[in-house]
Design a protein around this motif. Sequence first.
Motif: not given
Ligand SMILES: C=C(O[C@@H]1C=C(C(=O)O)C=C[C@H]1O)C(=O)O
Length: 259
Positions: A16, A155, A162, A166, A190-192, A195-196, A199, A240, A243-244, A247
């Motif tokens: 992170r 990115r 990630v 996990k 995986i969703t947080n 954190v989102e 960001i 975002i 990125t998910k 994942e």
């Molecule tokens: C990257 C992660 O996984 C997910 C994707 C994120 C992103 O793309 O910024 C942030 C949080 C999560 O929903 C994380 O858990 O840090």
Amino acid sequence: MDFMKPETVLNLDNIRQALVRMEDTIVFGLIERSQFYLSPSVYEVDKFSIPDFHGSFLDWALLQMEQTHSQIRRYEAPDETPFFPTKLLKSILPPINYPKVLASYSDEINVNDEIKEFYINQIVPQVSCHSGDQQENLGSVSTSDIESLQAISRRIHFGKFVAEAKYQSNKEMYKKLILAKDVAGIEASITNSAVEQKILERLIEKGESYGTDPSMKFSQNPQSKVKPELIAQLYKDWIIPLTKKVEIDYLLRRLEDED
Ligand SMILES: C=C(O[C@@H]1C=C(C(=O)O)C=C[C@H]1O)C(=O)O
């Protein structure tokens, strides 16, 4: 991040922190691009006659860059994902034996076509300063685009690290979700959201401080080069979610590497 040390690479806090650092590169890249015109010529297929090549000027320039960098083993690094994986050249340098951190198929997780699509059709029209072409800047535009595309790609594909972190932290849960092909369940796990949200808030602050000339910070109308809200929106709508997707795509195949 030292990819020779698996224990640091798969630490979620370290990952992170690396994603936070990548924000700066992406924000500055968008600010750089904002000084140029839209430059549709760069993206138009076969606009310029290039020997032995059919495609846009940007694709040609990006391919040249990737073929050059592949010869100095850039794409052997686990955190680099090429836009033209089938057209890379053999490295002149000896291979680096990176420790096996990601699953054997990780190079096959590649969403760069989607990244290029949204970058050209969604990001560039909103950040470029004027419509139309500036003939003298087409080279600079493509260079700026390549830098942003590579930073955004790195990115988004960091989602592989990630996902592996996990998975390692809760194998039993993920094995059940993967066997059930429960995509919604994997996405939820995986969703947080906290954190989102953090960001997006940080990106607005960075857009305000990086995108404004410091000498004009207290003027009536600081000339922020890219609207901070736009940067956050691009992350929210594209970076975002992709990125998910990385994942999820990575996790869905993860049992391929389990005995
Ligand atoms: C990257 C992660 O996984 C997910 C994707 C994120 C992103 O793309 O910024 C942030 C949080 C999560 O929903 C994380 O858990 O840090």
